[in-house]
Design a protein around this motif. Structure first.
Motif, PDB file in Angstrom:
ATOM      1  N   ARG A  45     -11.503 -28.236  -2.953  1.00 38.89           N
ATOM      2  CA  ARG A  45     -11.491 -28.990  -1.698  1.00 38.89           C
ATOM      3  C   ARG A  45     -11.163 -28.062  -0.531  1.00 38.89           C
ATOM      4  O   ARG A  45     -11.835 -28.084   0.509  1.00 38.89           O
ATOM      5  N   ASP A  46     -10.143 -27.233  -0.735  1.00 36.48           N
ATOM      6  CA  ASP A  46      -9.775 -26.288   0.319  1.00 36.48           C
ATOM      7  C   ASP A  46     -10.843 -25.211   0.509  1.00 36.48           C
ATOM      8  O   ASP A  46     -11.130 -24.793   1.640  1.00 36.48           O
ATOM      9  N   MET A  47     -11.425 -24.768  -0.597  1.00 37.25           N
ATOM     10  CA  MET A  47     -12.449 -23.734  -0.527  1.00 37.25           C
ATOM     11  C   MET A  47     -13.652 -24.195   0.300  1.00 37.25           C
ATOM     12  O   MET A  47     -14.186 -23.452   1.121  1.00 37.25           O
ATOM     13  N   PHE A  48     -14.041 -25.456   0.115  1.00 39.58           N
ATOM     14  CA  PHE A  48     -15.249 -25.941   0.770  1.00 39.58           C
ATOM     15  C   PHE A  48     -15.042 -26.268   2.251  1.00 39.58           C
ATOM     16  O   PHE A  48     -16.000 -26.547   2.967  1.00 39.58           O
ATOM     17  N   THR A  49     -13.794 -26.261   2.696  1.00 44.59           N
ATOM     18  CA  THR A  49     -13.550 -26.475   4.127  1.00 44.59           C
ATOM     19  C   THR A  49     -13.754 -25.186   4.919  1.00 44.59           C
ATOM     20  O   THR A  49     -13.838 -25.224   6.149  1.00 44.59           O
ATOM     21  N   LEU A  50     -13.822 -24.068   4.223  1.00 50.37           N
ATOM     22  CA  LEU A  50     -14.006 -22.775   4.890  1.00 50.37           C
ATOM     23  C   LEU A  50     -15.489 -22.454   5.015  1.00 50.37           C
ATOM     24  O   LEU A  50     -16.274 -22.762   4.111  1.00 50.37           O
ATOM     25  N   PRO A  51     -15.902 -21.852   6.104  1.00 51.49           N
ATOM     26  CA  PRO A  51     -17.310 -21.480   6.256  1.00 51.49           C
ATOM     27  C   PRO A  51     -17.671 -20.368   5.280  1.00 51.49           C
ATOM     28  O   PRO A  51     -16.887 -19.463   5.011  1.00 51.49           O
ATOM     29  N   LEU A  52     -18.874 -20.464   4.726  1.00 49.76           N
ATOM     30  CA  LEU A  52     -19.334 -19.454   3.788  1.00 49.76           C
ATOM     31  C   LEU A  52     -19.819 -18.217   4.533  1.00 49.76           C
ATOM     32  O   LEU A  52     -20.363 -18.327   5.629  1.00 49.76           O
ATOM     33  N   PRO A  53     -19.620 -17.029   3.976  1.00 49.50           N
ATOM     34  CA  PRO A  53     -20.125 -15.803   4.611  1.00 49.50           C
ATOM     35  C   PRO A  53     -21.640 -15.866   4.763  1.00 49.50           C
ATOM     36  O   PRO A  53     -22.333 -16.500   3.968  1.00 49.50           O
ATOM     37  N   ASN A  54     -22.144 -15.191   5.789  1.00 54.08           N
ATOM     38  CA  ASN A  54     -23.589 -15.203   6.042  1.00 54.08           C
ATOM     39  C   ASN A  54     -24.380 -14.562   4.910  1.00 54.08           C
ATOM     40  O   ASN A  54     -25.540 -14.909   4.677  1.00 54.08           O
ATOM     41  N   GLU A  56     -23.689 -14.749   1.742  1.00 55.28           N
ATOM     42  CA  GLU A  56     -23.402 -15.421   0.467  1.00 55.28           C
ATOM     43  C   GLU A  56     -24.703 -15.587  -0.316  1.00 55.28           C
ATOM     44  O   GLU A  56     -25.693 -16.091   0.206  1.00 55.28           O
ATOM     45  N   PRO A  57     -24.761 -15.175  -1.584  1.00 53.03           N
ATOM     46  CA  PRO A  57     -25.986 -15.355  -2.372  1.00 53.03           C
ATOM     47  C   PRO A  57     -26.276 -16.834  -2.593  1.00 53.03           C
ATOM     48  O   PRO A  57     -25.355 -17.651  -2.689  1.00 53.03           O
ATOM     49  N   THR A  58     -27.535 -17.172  -2.664  1.00 50.76           N
ATOM     50  CA  THR A  58     -27.941 -18.557  -2.863  1.00 50.76           C
ATOM     51  C   THR A  58     -29.002 -18.614  -3.955  1.00 50.76           C
ATOM     52  O   THR A  58     -29.705 -17.642  -4.220  1.00 50.76           O
ATOM     53  N   VAL A  59     -29.118 -19.779  -4.556  1.00 51.21           N
ATOM     54  CA  VAL A  59     -30.179 -20.077  -5.511  1.00 51.21           C
ATOM     55  C   VAL A  59     -30.751 -21.437  -5.132  1.00 51.21           C
ATOM     56  O   VAL A  59     -30.005 -22.433  -5.088  1.00 51.21           O
ATOM     57  N   GLU A  60     -32.027 -21.466  -4.796  1.00 48.35           N
ATOM     58  CA  GLU A  60     -32.690 -22.694  -4.354  1.00 48.35           C
ATOM     59  C   GLU A  60     -31.913 -23.359  -3.216  1.00 48.35           C
ATOM     60  O   GLU A  60     -31.767 -24.587  -3.165  1.00 48.35           O
ATOM     61  N   GLY A  61     -31.382 -22.536  -2.323  1.00 51.67           N
ATOM     62  CA  GLY A  61     -30.690 -23.029  -1.139  1.00 51.67           C
ATOM     63  C   GLY A  61     -29.230 -23.365  -1.355  1.00 51.67           C
ATOM     64  O   GLY A  61     -28.522 -23.700  -0.391  1.00 51.67           O
ATOM     65  N   SER A  62     -28.738 -23.287  -2.586  1.00 53.00           N
ATOM     66  CA  SER A  62     -27.330 -23.604  -2.869  1.00 53.00           C
ATOM     67  C   SER A  62     -26.531 -22.318  -3.014  1.00 53.00           C
ATOM     68  O   SER A  62     -26.957 -21.399  -3.737  1.00 53.00           O
ATOM     69  N   PRO A  63     -25.387 -22.212  -2.343  1.00 54.40           N
ATOM     70  CA  PRO A  63     -24.561 -20.999  -2.456  1.00 54.40           C
ATOM     71  C   PRO A  63     -24.014 -20.837  -3.870  1.00 54.40           C
ATOM     72  O   PRO A  63     -23.751 -21.820  -4.576  1.00 54.40           O
ATOM     73  N   VAL A  64     -23.840 -19.588  -4.264  1.00 54.32           N
ATOM     74  CA  VAL A  64     -23.336 -19.269  -5.601  1.00 54.32           C
ATOM     75  C   VAL A  64     -21.909 -18.748  -5.488  1.00 54.32           C
ATOM     76  O   VAL A  64     -21.641 -17.818  -4.730  1.00 54.32           O
ATOM     77  N   VAL A  65     -21.011 -19.360  -6.226  1.00 56.32           N
ATOM     78  CA  VAL A  65     -19.611 -18.918  -6.278  1.00 56.32           C
ATOM     79  C   VAL A  65     -19.342 -18.403  -7.683  1.00 56.32           C
ATOM     80  O   VAL A  65     -19.495 -19.134  -8.663  1.00 56.32           O
ATOM     81  N   VAL A  66     -18.969 -17.132  -7.784  1.00 54.33           N
ATOM     82  CA  VAL A  66     -18.686 -16.524  -9.086  1.00 54.33           C
ATOM     83  C   VAL A  66     -17.204 -16.720  -9.414  1.00 54.33           C
ATOM     84  O   VAL A  66     -16.330 -16.343  -8.624  1.00 54.33           O
ATOM     85  N   LEU A  67     -16.929 -17.314 -10.573  1.00 49.60           N
ATOM     86  CA  LEU A  67     -15.559 -17.573 -11.007  1.00 49.60           C
ATOM     87  C   LEU A  67     -15.190 -16.564 -12.085  1.00 49.60           C
ATOM     88  O   LEU A  67     -15.694 -16.625 -13.204  1.00 49.60           O
ATOM     89  N   SER A  68     -14.338 -15.654 -11.760  1.00 51.22           N
ATOM     90  CA  SER A  68     -13.935 -14.620 -12.718  1.00 51.22           C
ATOM     91  C   SER A  68     -12.734 -15.086 -13.530  1.00 51.22           C
ATOM     92  O   SER A  68     -11.919 -15.880 -13.068  1.00 51.22           O
ATOM     93  N   GLY A  69     -12.650 -14.577 -14.743  1.00 49.58           N
ATOM     94  CA  GLY A  69     -11.505 -14.887 -15.601  1.00 49.58           C
ATOM     95  C   GLY A  69     -11.653 -16.151 -16.411  1.00 49.58           C
ATOM     96  O   GLY A  69     -10.807 -16.448 -17.257  1.00 49.58           O
TER      97      GLY A  69
END
Length: 311
Positions: A45-54, A56-69
Motif C-alpha cells: 500500500r505504501d509502495m504504490f503511493t510513491l511514483p514509479l521511476p521513469n 521502471e521496466p514494464t511488461v505489456e504496460g505493467s511495471p515490474v517489481v523484483v522481490l529479492s529474498g
C-alpha cells in the motif's frame, strides 16, 4: 542481477489480464492487481503511493517489481490465500502456513499473519487450561515429522511462546521419534541450541516431576503421601506404590508425565483414601510443572516469552 527474458516465465495461475503490477520472484512473474495487494499488505500500500521511476521496466504496460529474498513457491501459496478459489477450504498445510507467515511478516499483512499465529498458539498454548481443552487434532494438516519444521518456523518468525509446549510434546507425545535424535549427537537434524534445550529439559522435567506430580510415589517418611491418614490398607498401599516404582523403573527411557493427565491404572491397588491423596498431589504438581515448564528448557517464563512474540 537481472535475469534474461528467456529465463523468465509467467505464472499460469496468477497472471490476470486486468492486472496492473507485475511481481517478479526468482524467475516467475505474477501479474496482479495493486488494489488487492494494497488491501492485504501495508508494505505494498505504501509502495504504490510513491511514483514509479521513469526507467521502471514494464511488461505489456505493467511495471515490474523484483522481490529479492523470496521464493516463487512461497508466493504461489501466499497468493492462493489472497485469491481463494473455494469459499471454505480444508485445513491448511504446514507449508502454506509457513509461506504466509514468512511473507505476511515481510510485507506487513496483519490479518493473514494473525490467523496463522493463532493456529499455532492454539496448538501449543501458554495456559494449562487451554492445553487441557485441546484435543488430538491440529489446526493444520497433520504430517509426518512435522514438529521440527514448526520449531524452525517459530524461531524464524519470532514466536517464542510456543517453544516450551512444543519441546515438551516432542519429548513426551512424540518421544519415539525425537528422543533418539536428541540423544544422538551426530544427528544433524537438531541444532546445537535445540539439542541443548531438549537435553536440559529431559533432566529438569524428570527431576521436577519427581518433586511435584509424582511426589506421591515418595516413600520418605517425612514427605510421603501414602499411606494417607485415613488409609484402610496400610502396608498393602505401600506395596502397591513400590510396585508402580519398579514398573516405571523398568522402562528403557524414563517417561515424562508433566503434561499427562492422571493414569487410572496407578490407583488400581490403592485404597480410596490413598488414591484420592495421590490424585490431589498429581493435580497440584501438574500446575507447578506447567508454570516451570519454560525454565526447564532454559527459557524465560511464560509472560516474558509472550512479550517477545513478534505478532
Amino acid at each position: 542481477m537481472a535475469l534474461p527474458k528467456s529465463q523468465l516465465q509467467r505464472s499460469t495461475e496468477y497472471w490476470f489480464d486486468d492486472g496492473n503490477i507485475i511481481l517478479q520472484v526468482e524467475s516467475t512473474q505474477f501479474r496482479l492487481i495493486k488494489s488487492v495487494l494494497s488491501m492485504h499488505s501495508n508494505v505494498f500500500r505504501d509502495m504504490f503511493t510513491l511514483p514509479l521511476p521513469n526507467d521502471e521496466p514494464t511488461v505489456e504496460g505493467s511495471p515490474v517489481v523484483v522481490l529479492s529474498g523470496d521464493t516463487s513457491r512461497d508466493w504461489k501459496l501466499f497468493l492462493g490465500a489472497m485469491y481463494p478459489k473455494r469459499l471454505m477450504d480444508e485445513l491448511p498445510s504446514l507449508e502454506l502456513i509457513t509461506a504466509i507467515l514468512r511473507l505476511s511478516k515481510k510485507y506487513d499483512c496483519p490479518v493473514f499473519r494473525q490467523d496463522c499465529i493463532q493456529r499455532l498458539k492454539s496448538d501449543f498454548p501458554t495456559k494449562l487450561s487451554l492445553y487441557d481443552e485441546s484435543d488430538d487434532s491440529w489446526s493444520f494438516q497433520e504430517e509426518d515429522d512435522m514438529f521440527m519444521p514448526i520449531l524452525a518456523l517459530a524461531k524464524e518468525i519470532g514466536l517464542h511462546s510456543i517453544l516450551p509446549t512444543l519441546y515438551c510434546i516432542m519429548l513426551t507425545m512424540e518421544r519415539e521419534t525425537y528422543l533418539p535424535i536428541v540423544l544422538d549427537v551426530e544427528d544433524t537434524r537438531f541444532s546445537t541450541a535445540d539439542r541443548l534445550a531438549c537435553t536440559l529439559g529431559i533432566v529438569n522435567l524428570l527431576r521436577l516431576q519427581s518433586e511435584t506430580t509424582m511426589a506421591w510415589l515418595s516413600l520418605d517418611a517425612q514427605s510421603s503421601s501414602i499411606p494417607a491418614k485415613s488409609c484402610i490398607q496400610g502396608s498393602m498401599c505401600v506395596a502397591a506404590v513400590k510396585k508402580i516404582i519398579l514398573d516405571l523403573a523398568e522402562a528403557h527411557h524414563p517417561d515424562i508425565y508433566v503434561l499427562d493427565i492422571w493414569v487410572d491404572e496407578w490407583g488400581t491397588d490403592l485404597c480410596r483414601a490413598c488414591r484420592k491423596k495421590a490424585k490431589e498431589v498429581y493435580k497440584t504438581g501438574r500446575k507447578t510443572c506447567w508454570n516451570k515448564l519454560p525454565g526447564a528448557f532454559g527459557l524465560s517464563n511464560w509472560d516474558v516469552l509472550e512479550s517477545l512474540d513478534l505478532e
